[in-house]
Design a protein around this motif. Sequence first.
Motif, mmCIF file in Angstrom:
data_model
loop_
_atom_site.group_PDB
_atom_site.id
_atom_site.type_symbol
_atom_site.label_atom_id
_atom_site.label_comp_id
_atom_site.label_asym_id
_atom_site.label_seq_id
_atom_site.Cartn_x
_atom_site.Cartn_y
_atom_site.Cartn_z
ATOM 1 N N ALA A 11 0.841 -1.202 0.000
ATOM 2 C CA ALA A 11 0.000 0.000 0.000
ATOM 3 C C ALA A 11 0.869 1.241 0.000
ATOM 4 C CB ALA A 11 -0.917 0.001 1.221
ATOM 5 N N ILE A 12 1.944 1.204 0.801
ATOM 6 C CA ILE A 12 2.832 2.354 0.867
ATOM 7 C C ILE A 12 3.525 2.562 -0.465
ATOM 8 C CG2 ILE A 12 4.878 3.279 2.017
ATOM 9 C CD1 ILE A 12 4.021 1.742 4.497
ATOM 10 N N ARG A 13 3.898 1.472 -1.127
ATOM 11 C CA ARG A 13 4.572 1.600 -2.416
ATOM 12 C C ARG A 13 3.607 2.084 -3.491
ATOM 13 N NH1 ARG A 13 6.305 -3.614 -1.028
ATOM 14 N NH2 ARG A 13 4.954 -4.458 -2.635
ATOM 15 N N CYS A 14 2.389 1.554 -3.464
ATOM 16 C CA CYS A 14 1.476 1.795 -4.582
ATOM 17 C C CYS A 14 0.738 3.118 -4.497
ATOM 18 C CB CYS A 14 0.437 0.664 -4.662
ATOM 19 S SG CYS A 14 1.140 -0.932 -5.074
ATOM 20 N N LEU A 15 0.479 3.611 -3.286
ATOM 21 C CA LEU A 15 -0.342 4.808 -3.174
ATOM 22 C C LEU A 15 0.288 6.011 -3.847
ATOM 23 C CD1 LEU A 15 -1.811 4.596 0.399
ATOM 24 C CD2 LEU A 15 -3.085 4.848 -1.708
ATOM 25 N N ALA A 16 1.630 6.039 -3.896
ATOM 26 C CA ALA A 16 2.288 7.193 -4.500
ATOM 27 C C ALA A 16 2.006 7.317 -5.974
ATOM 28 C CB ALA A 16 3.804 7.097 -4.277
ATOM 29 N N VAL A 17 1.727 6.201 -6.625
ATOM 30 C CA VAL A 17 1.546 6.238 -8.070
ATOM 31 C C VAL A 17 0.169 5.790 -8.515
ATOM 32 C CG1 VAL A 17 3.994 5.882 -8.489
ATOM 33 C CG2 VAL A 17 2.516 3.898 -8.317
ATOM 34 N N GLY A 18 -0.613 5.192 -7.610
ATOM 35 C CA GLY A 18 -1.879 4.598 -8.027
ATOM 36 C C GLY A 18 -2.852 5.563 -8.651
ATOM 37 N N PRO A 325 -0.162 7.318 3.141
ATOM 38 C CA PRO A 325 1.282 7.053 3.161
ATOM 39 C C PRO A 325 2.076 7.797 2.099
ATOM 40 C CG PRO A 325 0.083 5.011 3.485
ATOM 41 C CD PRO A 325 -0.948 6.061 3.174
ATOM 42 N N ALA A 326 1.518 7.987 0.916
ATOM 43 C CA ALA A 326 2.264 8.626 -0.162
ATOM 44 C C ALA A 326 2.428 10.120 0.041
ATOM 45 C CB ALA A 326 1.577 8.359 -1.497
ATOM 46 N N TYR A 327 1.580 10.712 0.872
ATOM 47 C CA TYR A 327 1.590 12.166 1.047
ATOM 48 C C TYR A 327 1.642 12.562 2.527
ATOM 49 C CZ TYR A 327 -0.259 11.804 -3.718
ATOM 50 O OH TYR A 327 -0.452 11.494 -5.049
ATOM 51 N N LYS A 328 2.049 11.654 3.374
ATOM 52 C CA LYS A 328 1.916 11.844 4.816
ATOM 53 C C LYS A 328 2.602 13.116 5.309
ATOM 54 C CE LYS A 328 1.794 8.297 7.519
ATOM 55 N NZ LYS A 328 2.139 7.113 8.330
ATOM 56 N N GLY A 453 -3.117 20.527 -7.500
ATOM 57 C CA GLY A 453 -3.020 19.107 -7.169
ATOM 58 C C GLY A 453 -3.913 18.241 -8.032
ATOM 59 N N LYS A 454 -5.093 18.749 -8.358
ATOM 60 C CA LYS A 454 -6.003 18.022 -9.246
ATOM 61 C C LYS A 454 -5.429 17.899 -10.654
ATOM 62 C CE LYS A 454 -10.727 18.935 -7.519
ATOM 63 N NZ LYS A 454 -11.395 17.676 -7.898
ATOM 64 N N ALA A 455 -4.837 18.986 -11.120
ATOM 65 C CA ALA A 455 -4.421 19.056 -12.524
ATOM 66 C C ALA A 455 -3.071 18.419 -12.795
ATOM 67 C CB ALA A 455 -4.391 20.516 -12.968
ATOM 68 N N THR A 456 -2.309 18.124 -11.744
ATOM 69 C CA THR A 456 -0.949 17.612 -11.917
ATOM 70 C C THR A 456 -0.934 16.088 -11.904
ATOM 71 O OG1 THR A 456 -0.050 19.566 -10.831
ATOM 72 C CG2 THR A 456 1.383 17.664 -10.968
ATOM 73 N N THR A 457 -0.222 15.493 -12.851
ATOM 74 C CA THR A 457 -0.136 14.040 -12.919
ATOM 75 C C THR A 457 1.184 13.495 -12.381
ATOM 76 O OG1 THR A 457 0.738 14.110 -15.176
ATOM 77 C CG2 THR A 457 -1.649 13.967 -14.927
ATOM 78 N N LYS A 461 5.496 16.037 -7.990
ATOM 79 C CA LYS A 461 4.931 17.384 -7.906
ATOM 80 C C LYS A 461 3.702 17.404 -7.006
ATOM 81 C CE LYS A 461 6.636 19.073 -12.384
ATOM 82 N NZ LYS A 461 6.262 19.565 -13.732
ATOM 83 N N ARG A 462 2.880 16.359 -7.111
ATOM 84 C CA ARG A 462 1.697 16.305 -6.248
ATOM 85 C C ARG A 462 2.111 16.219 -4.780
ATOM 86 N NH1 ARG A 462 -2.814 12.762 -6.591
ATOM 87 N NH2 ARG A 462 -4.239 14.528 -6.638
ATOM 88 N N LYS A 463 3.159 15.460 -4.505
ATOM 89 C CA LYS A 463 3.624 15.344 -3.124
ATOM 90 C C LYS A 463 4.082 16.699 -2.600
ATOM 91 C CE LYS A 463 6.495 12.452 -0.176
ATOM 92 N NZ LYS A 463 7.372 11.253 -0.119
#
Length: 515
Positions: A11-18, A325-328, A453-457, A461-463
Amino acid sequence: MKLRSTLRSSAIRCLAVGVTAALVATGCSSGRSDSKGSASGGTLVVGYTADPNTLDPWKATQFQAVHLLEQVYGTLTQLDGDLNVVPGLAEKWQYGDDNKTLTLTLRKDVKFADGKPLTSADVKSSIERIQKPATAAVAAATVKSVKTVQAPDPQTVVFTLTAPDAGLLAGLATVNLAVLAKDDTSEAIAQKPNGTGPFTFASRTAGQSVKLTANANYWGGKPKVANLEFRIIPDQTSVVSGLQSGNVQFATLDDPLVAKSAEGSGLTVTKTPSLSYHVLQLNSRKAPLDKLDVRLAISCAIDRKQVLDTAALGEGEVTGPITSPAYKSDPNARPCPTRDVNKAKQLLAGAGFANGLTIPTIVSQGEYATSVNEAQNLQAQLKEAGINLEIKTLESGAYVDRWVAADFTAAVALNGGRPDPDGMYGRYFTSTGNLNKVAGYSSPELDELFADGKATTDPAKRKEIYAQVGKLLEDNAAWVWLFASYGYTVTAQGVQGFTPMANGSLQNLKDVSLN
């Protein structure tokens, strides 16, 4: 007691890119089988401490209501055990026009409980109704980027977006955006829900139980139990007694002391880290919280670890605003990373309250176990800085009513977390967010950051964007974030197949079997 701790490293690995991967993907198909299973029979009794306060999925904020309605209603997307976006009622999707259109293909042969087929017209109607202010849908902000909804054929839905929306697919997985039949009214479903989920509504006895029946036509396969009953039991200790006596087979607890007491009698307890967060909500639109220094004084006067240790036996971790986890968020990045009573007093004096002040505060009793203990500890700590937390304890339903209406100066709350920060906070802290009245705070800077944040893929950058969001929230003491705790799933002997999720969802009850 068989105690298991569940924290999926994937989950920690995948949330950053999911979420980003879902945005730029050209398509997606289901990874699960649609073959119809056979029920093992029997009734799974779930112990519940509060009566669900609504049967309308678009208005459900109470945890008990959300968990019940997850069984009855379907959503366009779903989250898997690692909180990745997977198909739901939409079996695949595709972005186009530089991610400004989203085309979803619905599953065939999906039916509502009343036997009517699901079509794109139902999806179109649902999204458009959710967007109307008169509906008062709690997740309306999640689909704010949807400019138009087209239904060119019964199985195809086309969203035209005002701009790319990286959090939309994850947002569509919440039961607050469940698809309702186009002809169903709010009044009708408040009495008899009519969904496409794994169970169908059977009956409700107010204050006692809600009974559901397995949906033999569910697209994901018939549930393994024939019936599901949510039985209302006064407190979590009594729920455990019911499990030990055999009158209850399944329960979720949030009181670590009661979870520990569940030892023995063949009970299995599974501990799962949660995205939900405990928080002291401050309504900055009400005096004296309209003064920044007053809010900062409250934040500086609180030792979060003490609240965690006192109310939840240390079972959890001190948290900042974002728990995904990806943005904690880093809890040490706040203005007072450790308690500073002297600074709190200085801030109060600078705000004109050298002799102290009183903050009326609402607290729920029954929705989650640690609420009153949290409030009392906060009250004791703040008293040392000259701040009187005037506690008003309310029954769960009354609390939710006042919370939704923003009828409070401060509120001790447990709010559900989400894997994407936009879905978690965009509806609260943007000036046009549908729950901004409840949040009590917004700013042009936050509006701009959430839009970016919505517009960035790009995940990096989102982090960075959401790190700035967290900093603004903390620097302005929009709320006082306390800690994230654990959820405890308790099952009786012979109960198999349930997988807990970090977002607290009970969507996997459909997989439970009884031996």
